[in-house]
Design a protein around this motif. Sequence first.
Motif, PDB file in Angstrom:
ATOM      1  N   GLU A  75       0.865  -1.184   0.000  1.00 25.59           N
ATOM      2  CA  GLU A  75       0.000   0.000   0.000  1.00 25.59           C
ATOM      3  C   GLU A  75       0.897   1.226   0.000  1.00 25.59           C
ATOM      4  N   TRP A  76       0.335   2.330  -0.474  1.00 27.24           N
ATOM      5  CA  TRP A  76       1.027   3.599  -0.350  1.00 27.24           C
ATOM      6  C   TRP A  76       0.015   4.729  -0.433  1.00 27.24           C
ATOM      7  N   ALA A  77       0.381   5.866   0.138  1.00 25.52           N
ATOM      8  CA  ALA A  77      -0.534   7.003   0.150  1.00 25.52           C
ATOM      9  C   ALA A  77       0.272   8.289   0.280  1.00 25.52           C
ATOM     10  N   GLU A  78      -0.372   9.394  -0.064  1.00 20.54           N
ATOM     11  CA  GLU A  78       0.220  10.712   0.129  1.00 20.54           C
ATOM     12  C   GLU A  78      -0.433  11.364   1.337  1.00 20.54           C
ATOM     13  N   VAL A  79       0.372  11.780   2.304  1.00 22.12           N
ATOM     14  CA  VAL A  79      -0.126  12.363   3.548  1.00 22.12           C
ATOM     15  C   VAL A  79       0.641  13.648   3.835  1.00 22.12           C
ATOM     16  N   THR A  86       4.311   0.835   2.305  1.00 18.56           N
ATOM     17  CA  THR A  86       4.788  -0.409   2.923  1.00 18.56           C
ATOM     18  C   THR A  86       5.247  -1.350   1.831  1.00 18.56           C
ATOM     19  N   SER A  87       6.520  -1.705   1.839  1.00 19.05           N
ATOM     20  CA  SER A  87       7.030  -2.580   0.789  1.00 19.05           C
ATOM     21  C   SER A  87       6.737  -4.048   1.105  1.00 19.05           C
ATOM     22  N   VAL A  88       6.566  -4.817   0.055  1.00 24.30           N
ATOM     23  CA  VAL A  88       6.355  -6.256   0.202  1.00 24.30           C
ATOM     24  C   VAL A  88       7.556  -6.894   0.903  1.00 24.30           C
ATOM     25  N   ASP A  89       8.758  -6.424   0.591  1.00 31.75           N
ATOM     26  CA  ASP A  89       9.973  -7.008   1.164  1.00 31.75           C
ATOM     27  C   ASP A  89      10.088  -6.780   2.663  1.00 31.75           C
ATOM     28  N   GLU A  90       9.399  -5.762   3.192  1.00 26.33           N
ATOM     29  CA  GLU A  90       9.412  -5.515   4.631  1.00 26.33           C
ATOM     30  C   GLU A  90       8.512  -6.503   5.376  1.00 26.33           C
ATOM     31  N   VAL A 107      -5.096   5.917   7.489  1.00 30.79           N
ATOM     32  CA  VAL A 107      -6.368   5.312   7.079  1.00 30.79           C
ATOM     33  C   VAL A 107      -6.431   5.053   5.576  1.00 30.79           C
ATOM     34  N   GLN A 108      -5.731   5.870   4.778  1.00 25.55           N
ATOM     35  CA  GLN A 108      -5.731   5.632   3.335  1.00 25.55           C
ATOM     36  C   GLN A 108      -5.058   4.296   3.002  1.00 25.55           C
ATOM     37  N   GLY A 109      -3.869   4.096   3.564  1.00 24.90           N
ATOM     38  CA  GLY A 109      -3.157   2.854   3.311  1.00 24.90           C
ATOM     39  C   GLY A 109      -3.878   1.653   3.882  1.00 24.90           C
ATOM     40  N   ALA A 110      -4.451   1.815   5.081  1.00 28.35           N
ATOM     41  CA  ALA A 110      -5.190   0.714   5.688  1.00 28.35           C
ATOM     42  C   ALA A 110      -6.373   0.311   4.833  1.00 28.35           C
ATOM     43  N   ALA A 111      -7.055   1.290   4.253  1.00 29.87           N
ATOM     44  CA  ALA A 111      -8.202   0.990   3.401  1.00 29.87           C
ATOM     45  C   ALA A 111      -7.780   0.176   2.182  1.00 29.87           C
TER      46      ALA A 111
END
Length: 220
Positions: A75-79, A86-90, A107-111
Amino acid sequence: MTAGTARGELFILSAPSGAGKTTLVHRAMELVAGVEFSISHTTRPPRENEEDGVDYHFVALETFESMVAEDRFLEWAEVHGNRYGTSVDEVLPRIERGMDVLLDIDVQGAAQVMASGGVVGRLGTAVHSVFVMPPSPEALVARLRGRDLDEAPAIRQRLQGALDELGRVRDYDYVIVNDRAEVASETLAAIILEKRQRRERMRERVRRVLADFHAHGPFS
């Protein structure tokens, strides 16, 4: 993942800025073994005392955009004008080792994570969501001012953002009101431990215990 090791699970935490989520996460990790924190990537510059690879992975905008193009983010978002992701590798290698992973995202990334069954399938594990609330507007204002990180206009912006974010609490599985940090961290730890005891996650351990009983033979 080694044979007989259950996959870890993902725990999403979201909260308005200043709600005390970082302290809660660190204390919960001290209480529960086998939990690791996923470090996000961001394009914002580091603050004083922040360390690359510890607080965030600080990257240039061009690097971030390349990772987006390569589908390397869960996921990623602009805040507040900066990008976070959040990278897959993490996450994925830890899940495969049987570690539970705490993910601190807005909340954007969580959604994005909660709305996409594809993300759950990509990780091959369950995803649980926790929203951390401040106990009152006054407490949030005091925490934001106490951090001494923002000027008054930025604090007003964060408070308006907090109001918008609080409206998303209904989308989460669990809610923690962070009135007392010690109690709130114990609550988060309890949520993680409860999820570990579900039958499907305990399947391999249950099998071994039952096998031991059968090997023991009849009891007199």
